[in-house]
Scaffold this motif. Structure first.
Motif, PDB file in Angstrom:
ATOM      1  N   GLY A  73     -24.677  -3.441  18.407  1.00 34.84           N
ATOM      2  CA  GLY A  73     -24.955  -2.033  18.658  1.00 34.84           C
ATOM      3  C   GLY A  73     -26.124  -1.652  19.070  1.00 34.84           C
ATOM      4  O   GLY A  73     -26.302  -1.173  20.618  1.00 34.84           O
ATOM      5  N   GLY A  81     -25.187  -2.202  23.065  1.00 34.31           N
ATOM      6  CA  GLY A  81     -24.932  -0.640  23.408  1.00 34.31           C
ATOM      7  C   GLY A  81     -25.950  -0.065  24.055  1.00 34.31           C
ATOM      8  O   GLY A  81     -26.142   0.677  24.913  1.00 34.31           O
ATOM      9  N   ALA A  91     -19.163  -3.868  15.404  1.00 30.86           N
ATOM     10  CA  ALA A  91     -19.984  -4.579  16.011  1.00 30.86           C
ATOM     11  C   ALA A  91     -20.529  -5.981  15.617  1.00 30.86           C
ATOM     12  O   ALA A  91     -20.382  -6.194  14.305  1.00 30.86           O
ATOM     13  CB  ALA A  91     -21.375  -4.063  16.339  1.00 30.86           C
ATOM     14  N   ILE A 115     -21.248   4.056  18.959  1.00 26.43           N
ATOM     15  CA  ILE A 115     -21.341   2.881  19.723  1.00 26.43           C
ATOM     16  C   ILE A 115     -20.056   1.873  19.033  1.00 26.43           C
ATOM     17  O   ILE A 115     -20.109   1.579  17.896  1.00 26.43           O
ATOM     18  CB  ILE A 115     -22.512   2.129  19.715  1.00 26.43           C
ATOM     19  CG1 ILE A 115     -23.831   3.045  19.872  1.00 26.43           C
ATOM     20  CG2 ILE A 115     -22.340   0.723  20.456  1.00 26.43           C
ATOM     21  CD1 ILE A 115     -24.964   2.364  19.701  1.00 26.43           C
ATOM     22  N   TYR A 116     -19.054   1.743  20.007  1.00 23.64           N
ATOM     23  CA  TYR A 116     -18.022   0.893  19.426  1.00 23.64           C
ATOM     24  C   TYR A 116     -17.633  -0.232  20.452  1.00 23.64           C
ATOM     25  O   TYR A 116     -17.127   0.012  21.649  1.00 23.64           O
ATOM     26  CB  TYR A 116     -16.940   1.812  19.403  1.00 23.64           C
ATOM     27  CG  TYR A 116     -15.426   1.142  19.002  1.00 23.64           C
ATOM     28  CD1 TYR A 116     -15.436   0.182  18.064  1.00 23.64           C
ATOM     29  CD2 TYR A 116     -14.368   1.455  19.664  1.00 23.64           C
ATOM     30  CE1 TYR A 116     -14.158  -0.469  17.800  1.00 23.64           C
ATOM     31  CE2 TYR A 116     -13.308   0.944  19.446  1.00 23.64           C
ATOM     32  CZ  TYR A 116     -13.008  -0.287  18.268  1.00 23.64           C
ATOM     33  OH  TYR A 116     -11.749  -0.627  17.997  1.00 23.64           O
ATOM     34  N   VAL A 157     -22.135   2.788  14.185  1.00 25.31           N
ATOM     35  CA  VAL A 157     -21.691   1.673  14.964  1.00 25.31           C
ATOM     36  C   VAL A 157     -20.425   0.902  14.387  1.00 25.31           C
ATOM     37  O   VAL A 157     -20.448   0.603  13.345  1.00 25.31           O
ATOM     38  CB  VAL A 157     -22.813   0.558  14.962  1.00 25.31           C
ATOM     39  CG1 VAL A 157     -22.371  -0.587  15.818  1.00 25.31           C
ATOM     40  CG2 VAL A 157     -24.107   1.278  15.648  1.00 25.31           C
ATOM     41  N   PRO A 188     -24.562  -4.626  13.973  1.00 23.27           N
ATOM     42  CA  PRO A 188     -25.047  -3.151  14.121  1.00 23.27           C
ATOM     43  C   PRO A 188     -26.254  -2.657  14.648  1.00 23.27           C
ATOM     44  O   PRO A 188     -26.380  -1.968  15.752  1.00 23.27           O
ATOM     45  CB  PRO A 188     -24.677  -2.184  12.908  1.00 23.27           C
ATOM     46  CG  PRO A 188     -23.679  -3.697  12.215  1.00 23.27           C
ATOM     47  CD  PRO A 188     -24.259  -4.810  12.656  1.00 23.27           C
ATOM     48  N   ASN A 198     -29.057   4.352   8.515  1.00 26.62           N
ATOM     49  CA  ASN A 198     -27.658   4.303   8.908  1.00 26.62           C
ATOM     50  C   ASN A 198     -26.957   4.957   7.697  1.00 26.62           C
ATOM     51  O   ASN A 198     -26.692   4.314   6.632  1.00 26.62           O
ATOM     52  CB  ASN A 198     -26.841   2.965   9.298  1.00 26.62           C
ATOM     53  CG  ASN A 198     -25.491   3.064   9.727  1.00 26.62           C
ATOM     54  OD1 ASN A 198     -25.435   4.189  10.437  1.00 26.62           O
ATOM     55  ND2 ASN A 198     -24.886   2.371   9.479  1.00 26.62           N
ATOM     56  N   HIS A 230     -19.026   2.816  24.495  1.00 26.27           N
ATOM     57  CA  HIS A 230     -17.975   2.106  23.876  1.00 26.27           C
ATOM     58  C   HIS A 230     -17.156   1.046  24.952  1.00 26.27           C
ATOM     59  O   HIS A 230     -17.564   1.371  26.159  1.00 26.27           O
ATOM     60  CB  HIS A 230     -16.914   3.001  23.537  1.00 26.27           C
ATOM     61  CG  HIS A 230     -16.255   3.820  24.430  1.00 26.27           C
ATOM     62  ND1 HIS A 230     -14.857   3.715  24.947  1.00 26.27           N
ATOM     63  CD2 HIS A 230     -16.755   5.118  24.822  1.00 26.27           C
ATOM     64  CE1 HIS A 230     -14.692   4.791  25.750  1.00 26.27           C
ATOM     65  NE2 HIS A 230     -15.557   5.662  25.744  1.00 26.27           N
ATOM     66  N   ASN A 275     -27.145   6.867  13.477  1.00 29.33           N
ATOM     67  CA  ASN A 275     -26.120   6.352  14.604  1.00 29.33           C
ATOM     68  C   ASN A 275     -24.752   5.738  13.875  1.00 29.33           C
ATOM     69  O   ASN A 275     -24.831   5.369  12.632  1.00 29.33           O
ATOM     70  CB  ASN A 275     -26.458   5.319  15.439  1.00 29.33           C
ATOM     71  CG  ASN A 275     -27.860   5.720  16.399  1.00 29.33           C
ATOM     72  OD1 ASN A 275     -27.748   6.607  17.182  1.00 29.33           O
ATOM     73  ND2 ASN A 275     -29.203   5.321  15.740  1.00 29.33           N
TER      74      ASN A 275
END
Length: 195
Positions: free
Chosen positions: A149, A121, A168, A138-139, A165, A171, A193, A106, A163
């Motif tokens: 992401g 990320g 983003a 992930i941010y 994200v 992503p 996702n 992040h 994941n």
């Protein structure tokens, strides 16, 4: 690099079974720019439960087979670079089997004003193949841009699933570089996702 780690035999797939765990790394990598803070290569090695932040470049750059990168927190990275990832690997078509899971990535770098590239990320660059990326958060939360992401740079047989994200720019990115060499540059790669 704060930690440079090589262990195991990639050709024979003999495990190094070495562990980088429970480290706190802060403000490292400033004397030699474009050097990852943790650099891992070999086979069957583990990067677990580390925290690294305030970094000019990658938090982790790895190569090798059958490594596990899990339960780490990496943030405030990519401060001085563009076209790079907080967790990065690339240009190694035969380094397969690594798992990247349960990491929190992040608050990383914003848009590179020279190249207009976003930070990423988790970056599987230039044909990196056979990687399993799952259950990461992930941010990007970038200052100038929202960042990306997970990026698959023309690798094959990567699985990117489950994941999270948040906010983003992109992503998940699947690129088709080297398209002259492949009919489908991301053949066998799946992106799932689900909440």
């Amino acid at each position: 690099a704060a930690i440079i780690f090589r262990g195991g035999d990639r050709e024979l797939l003999c495990g190094g079974n070495n562990v980088i765990a429970n480290n706190y790394i802060y403000n490292a990598g400033n004397k030699q720019r474009c050097t990852p803070v943790i650099q891992l290569s070999g086979a069957y090695n583990y990067v677990l439960n580390n925290e690294a932040h305030m970094l000019p470049f990658h938090a982790l750059n790895y190569g090798g087979n059958e490594n596990l990168i899990a339960y780490n927190e990496f943030y405030d990275a990519l401060r001085d670079t563009g076209d790079c990832g907080v967790v990065y690997t690339g240009r190694q078509f035969l380094t397969r089997g690594t798992e990247i899971a349960y990491n929190y990535v992040h608050d990383f770098k914003h848009l590179d004003k020279r190249t207009h590239d976003n930070g990423v990320g988790i970056y599987l660059d230039d044909r990196q193949s056979g990687i399993y990326v799952h259950h990461n958060i992930i941010y990007p939360n970038g200052i100038d841009s929202r960042g990306n992401g997970v990026q698959n740079g023309s690798g094959m047989h990567n699985t990117i699933e489950y994941n999270t994200v948040v906010d983003a720019e992109a992503p998940f990115t699947l690129s088709n570089r080297f398209v002259e060499d492949y009919n489908s540059s991301s053949a066998g790669t799946s992106v799932i996702n689900e909440a």
